[in-house]
Design a protein around this motif. Structure first.
Motif, PDB file in Angstrom:
ATOM      1  N   TYR A  16      17.914  48.687  49.956  1.00 40.15           N
ATOM      2  CA  TYR A  16      17.782  48.706  51.400  1.00 40.15           C
ATOM      3  C   TYR A  16      16.484  49.942  51.180  1.00 40.15           C
ATOM      4  CZ  TYR A  16      18.136  50.843  56.351  1.00 40.15           C
ATOM      5  OH  TYR A  16      18.111  51.353  57.188  1.00 40.15           O
ATOM      6  N   GLU A  17      15.712  50.806  49.946  1.00 38.98           N
ATOM      7  CA  GLU A  17      15.241  51.123  50.721  1.00 38.98           C
ATOM      8  C   GLU A  17      13.383  50.295  49.981  1.00 38.98           C
ATOM      9  OE1 GLU A  17      14.314  54.495  51.186  1.00 38.98           O
ATOM     10  OE2 GLU A  17      16.463  54.651  51.741  1.00 38.98           O
ATOM     11  N   PHE A  20      13.208  47.689  53.338  1.00 34.43           N
ATOM     12  CA  PHE A  20      13.543  48.199  54.846  1.00 34.43           C
ATOM     13  C   PHE A  20      12.153  48.209  55.267  1.00 34.43           C
ATOM     14  CE2 PHE A  20      13.680  50.709  58.680  1.00 34.43           C
ATOM     15  CZ  PHE A  20      14.118  49.822  59.237  1.00 34.43           C
ATOM     16  N   GLN A  42      17.972  45.891  60.654  1.00 33.91           N
ATOM     17  CA  GLN A  42      19.034  47.064  60.745  1.00 33.91           C
ATOM     18  C   GLN A  42      20.236  45.981  60.085  1.00 33.91           C
ATOM     19  OE1 GLN A  42      20.643  49.209  59.578  1.00 33.91           O
ATOM     20  NE2 GLN A  42      18.392  51.438  59.991  1.00 33.91           N
ATOM     21  N   PHE A  45      20.598  44.011  56.939  1.00 35.14           N
ATOM     22  CA  PHE A  45      21.247  44.674  55.717  1.00 35.14           C
ATOM     23  C   PHE A  45      22.996  44.739  56.349  1.00 35.14           C
ATOM     24  CE2 PHE A  45      16.490  46.131  54.653  1.00 35.14           C
ATOM     25  CZ  PHE A  45      16.936  45.553  53.438  1.00 35.14           C
ATOM     26  N   TRP A  49      25.345  43.621  53.136  1.00 36.17           N
ATOM     27  CA  TRP A  49      26.468  44.257  53.242  1.00 36.17           C
ATOM     28  C   TRP A  49      27.876  43.314  53.312  1.00 36.17           C
ATOM     29  CZ3 TRP A  49      27.793  47.666  49.483  1.00 36.17           C
ATOM     30  CH2 TRP A  49      28.629  47.722  48.857  1.00 36.17           C
TER      31      TRP A  49
END
Length: 180
Positions: A16-17, A20, A42, A45, A49
Protein backbone atom coordinates in the motif's frame (compact mmCIF):
# COMPACT_ATOMS: atom_id res chain seq x y z
CA UNK A 1 3.42 -11.55 -3.06
CA UNK A 2 3.74 -14.80 -1.09
CA UNK A 3 3.47 -12.90 2.20
CA UNK A 4 0.37 -11.08 0.94
CA UNK A 5 -1.23 -14.37 -0.11
CA UNK A 6 -0.66 -15.79 3.37
CA UNK A 7 -2.54 -12.82 4.89
CA UNK A 8 0.45 -10.91 6.24
CA UNK A 9 -0.84 -7.42 7.08
CA UNK A 10 2.66 -5.92 7.15
CA UNK A 11 3.22 -7.09 3.57
CA UNK A 12 -0.09 -5.52 2.56
CA UNK A 13 0.83 -2.26 4.34
CA UNK A 14 4.18 -2.21 2.52
CA UNK A 15 2.50 -2.73 -0.86
CA UNK A 16 0.00 0.00 0.00
CA UNK A 17 2.73 2.47 0.98
CA UNK A 18 4.81 1.66 -2.08
CA UNK A 19 2.07 1.78 -4.73
CA UNK A 20 -0.74 4.06 -3.49
CA UNK A 21 0.91 7.35 -4.55
CA UNK A 22 1.99 6.31 -8.05
CA UNK A 23 -1.33 4.54 -8.75
CA UNK A 24 -3.28 7.55 -7.50
CA UNK A 25 -1.30 9.90 -9.77
CA UNK A 26 -1.77 7.53 -12.70
CA UNK A 27 -5.56 7.46 -12.12
CA UNK A 28 -5.79 11.22 -11.51
CA UNK A 29 -3.98 12.03 -14.79
CA UNK A 30 -6.63 10.07 -16.69
CA UNK A 31 -9.88 11.00 -14.93
CA UNK A 32 -9.01 14.45 -13.49
CA UNK A 33 -11.07 13.94 -10.34
CA UNK A 34 -9.18 13.63 -7.05
CA UNK A 35 -11.96 11.90 -5.14
CA UNK A 36 -12.73 9.48 -7.92
CA UNK A 37 -9.03 8.65 -8.39
CA UNK A 38 -8.63 8.07 -4.64
CA UNK A 39 -11.76 5.88 -4.55
CA UNK A 40 -10.52 3.87 -7.51
CA UNK A 41 -7.15 3.14 -5.89
CA UNK A 42 -8.82 2.37 -2.55
CA UNK A 43 -11.09 -0.06 -4.35
CA UNK A 44 -8.03 -1.70 -5.91
CA UNK A 45 -6.45 -2.27 -2.50
CA UNK A 46 -9.72 -3.51 -1.05
CA UNK A 47 -9.97 -5.96 -3.95
CA UNK A 48 -6.35 -6.93 -3.48
CA UNK A 49 -6.84 -7.76 0.20
CA UNK A 50 -10.13 -9.63 -0.26
CA UNK A 51 -8.79 -11.73 -3.17
CA UNK A 52 -5.25 -12.11 -1.81
CA UNK A 53 -5.40 -15.92 -1.57
CA UNK A 54 -6.53 -16.38 -5.19
CA UNK A 55 -4.28 -13.78 -6.87
CA UNK A 56 -2.15 -15.18 -9.65
CA UNK A 57 -0.80 -12.22 -11.66
CA UNK A 58 0.43 -13.36 -15.08
CA UNK A 59 2.80 -10.40 -15.31
CA UNK A 60 4.83 -8.50 -12.75
CA UNK A 61 2.93 -7.38 -9.67
CA UNK A 62 3.24 -3.67 -10.48
CA UNK A 63 2.05 -4.35 -14.03
CA UNK A 64 -0.96 -6.19 -12.57
CA UNK A 65 -1.81 -3.16 -10.38
CA UNK A 66 -1.46 -0.64 -13.22
CA UNK A 67 -3.53 -2.84 -15.54
CA UNK A 68 -6.28 -3.07 -12.91
CA UNK A 69 -6.29 0.74 -12.55
CA UNK A 70 -6.30 1.23 -16.34
CA UNK A 71 -9.26 -1.14 -16.79
CA UNK A 72 -11.14 0.57 -13.97
CA UNK A 73 -10.52 3.96 -15.59
CA UNK A 74 -11.87 2.65 -18.90
CA UNK A 75 -14.97 1.37 -17.10
CA UNK A 76 -15.49 4.76 -15.45
CA UNK A 77 -15.10 6.59 -18.77
CA UNK A 78 -17.56 4.23 -20.48
CA UNK A 79 -20.02 4.64 -17.61
CA UNK A 80 -19.72 8.44 -17.80
CA UNK A 81 -20.39 8.36 -21.54
CA UNK A 82 -23.57 6.35 -21.01
CA UNK A 83 -24.58 8.63 -18.13
CA UNK A 84 -24.02 11.78 -20.21
CA UNK A 85 -25.99 10.35 -23.12
CA UNK A 86 -28.86 9.49 -20.77
CA UNK A 87 -28.80 12.89 -19.06
CA UNK A 88 -28.67 14.74 -22.37
CA UNK A 89 -31.78 12.89 -23.51
CA UNK A 90 -33.76 13.86 -20.40
CA UNK A 91 -34.41 17.58 -21.06
CA UNK A 92 -36.11 16.90 -24.38
CA UNK A 93 -38.17 14.12 -22.90
CA UNK A 94 -39.28 16.14 -19.87
CA UNK A 95 -40.07 19.18 -22.01
CA UNK A 96 -42.17 17.05 -24.36
CA UNK A 97 -43.98 15.40 -21.45
CA UNK A 98 -44.43 18.73 -19.70
CA UNK A 99 -45.78 20.30 -22.86
CA UNK A 100 -48.16 17.42 -23.49
CA UNK A 101 -49.44 17.48 -19.90
CA UNK A 102 -49.86 21.24 -19.98
CA UNK A 103 -51.72 20.99 -23.30
CA UNK A 104 -54.09 18.34 -21.92
CA UNK A 105 -54.81 20.38 -18.79
CA UNK A 106 -55.62 23.47 -20.85
CA UNK A 107 -57.75 21.40 -23.21
CA UNK A 108 -59.78 20.05 -20.27
CA UNK A 109 -60.17 23.51 -18.78
CA UNK A 110 -61.38 24.91 -22.08
CA UNK A 111 -63.79 21.98 -22.56
CA UNK A 112 -65.21 22.63 -19.07
CA UNK A 113 -65.71 26.33 -19.87
CA UNK A 114 -67.46 25.49 -23.16
CA UNK A 115 -69.67 22.92 -21.44
CA UNK A 116 -70.62 25.45 -18.76
CA UNK A 117 -71.65 27.97 -21.41
CA UNK A 118 -73.67 25.34 -23.30
CA UNK A 119 -75.48 24.47 -20.05
CA UNK A 120 -76.33 28.17 -19.62
CA UNK A 121 -78.28 28.23 -22.93
CA UNK A 122 -82.09 28.24 -22.75
CA UNK A 123 -83.38 24.63 -22.36
CA UNK A 124 -84.90 24.18 -25.84
CA UNK A 125 -81.95 25.84 -27.57
CA UNK A 126 -79.49 23.71 -25.55
CA UNK A 127 -81.35 20.49 -26.45
CA UNK A 128 -81.31 21.35 -30.16
CA UNK A 129 -77.66 22.42 -30.05
CA UNK A 130 -76.52 19.26 -28.22
CA UNK A 131 -78.40 17.00 -30.64
CA UNK A 132 -76.83 18.87 -33.53
CA UNK A 133 -73.24 19.04 -32.28
CA UNK A 134 -72.86 16.13 -29.85
CA UNK A 135 -75.14 13.55 -31.44
CA UNK A 136 -74.37 14.69 -35.00
CA UNK A 137 -78.02 14.60 -35.98
CA UNK A 138 -79.25 16.46 -39.05
CA UNK A 139 -81.70 19.35 -38.73
CA UNK A 140 -84.42 17.12 -40.18
CA UNK A 141 -83.77 14.36 -37.59
CA UNK A 142 -83.78 16.90 -34.74
CA UNK A 143 -87.01 18.46 -36.02
CA UNK A 144 -88.72 15.05 -36.11
CA UNK A 145 -87.41 14.06 -32.67
CA UNK A 146 -88.40 17.32 -30.91
CA UNK A 147 -91.52 17.96 -32.99
CA UNK A 148 -90.18 21.24 -34.44
CA UNK A 149 -89.83 22.62 -37.92
CA UNK A 150 -86.48 22.43 -39.66
CA UNK A 151 -86.43 26.23 -39.79
CA UNK A 152 -86.81 26.55 -36.01
CA UNK A 153 -84.04 23.93 -35.48
CA UNK A 154 -81.80 25.92 -37.82
CA UNK A 155 -82.69 29.10 -35.93
CA UNK A 156 -81.95 27.53 -32.52
CA UNK A 157 -78.54 26.27 -33.67
CA UNK A 158 -77.71 29.62 -35.29
CA UNK A 159 -78.67 31.55 -32.14
CA UNK A 160 -76.80 29.10 -29.88
CA UNK A 161 -73.64 29.53 -31.95
CA UNK A 162 -74.07 33.30 -31.88
CA UNK A 163 -74.41 33.31 -28.06
CA UNK A 164 -71.49 30.94 -27.59
CA UNK A 165 -69.28 32.98 -29.94
CA UNK A 166 -70.07 36.11 -27.97
CA UNK A 167 -69.43 34.51 -24.58
CA UNK A 168 -66.61 32.20 -25.54
CA UNK A 169 -64.90 34.46 -28.03
CA UNK A 170 -63.44 36.64 -25.29
CA UNK A 171 -62.91 33.68 -22.93
CA UNK A 172 -61.11 31.58 -25.53
CA UNK A 173 -58.98 34.56 -26.49
CA UNK A 174 -58.05 35.27 -22.86
CA UNK A 175 -57.49 31.59 -22.21
CA UNK A 176 -55.15 31.41 -25.17
CA UNK A 177 -53.23 34.54 -24.12
CA UNK A 178 -52.76 33.59 -20.45
CA UNK A 179 -52.04 29.90 -20.89
CA UNK A 180 -49.87 30.00 -23.98
Amino acid sequence: MDLLKSGNQHAFAEIYERYFGPLYLHAYKRIRDKDEARDLVQELFSHLWSKRDTLEPRTSFSNYLYTWVRNSILNIIAHKAVEEKYLSSLPGWTNDAESLTDHRVRERQLAAIIEKEIDALPPRMRAVFELSRKSNMSYKEIAEKLDLTEQSVRSHVKNALKILRMKLGVLVYLFYIFYK
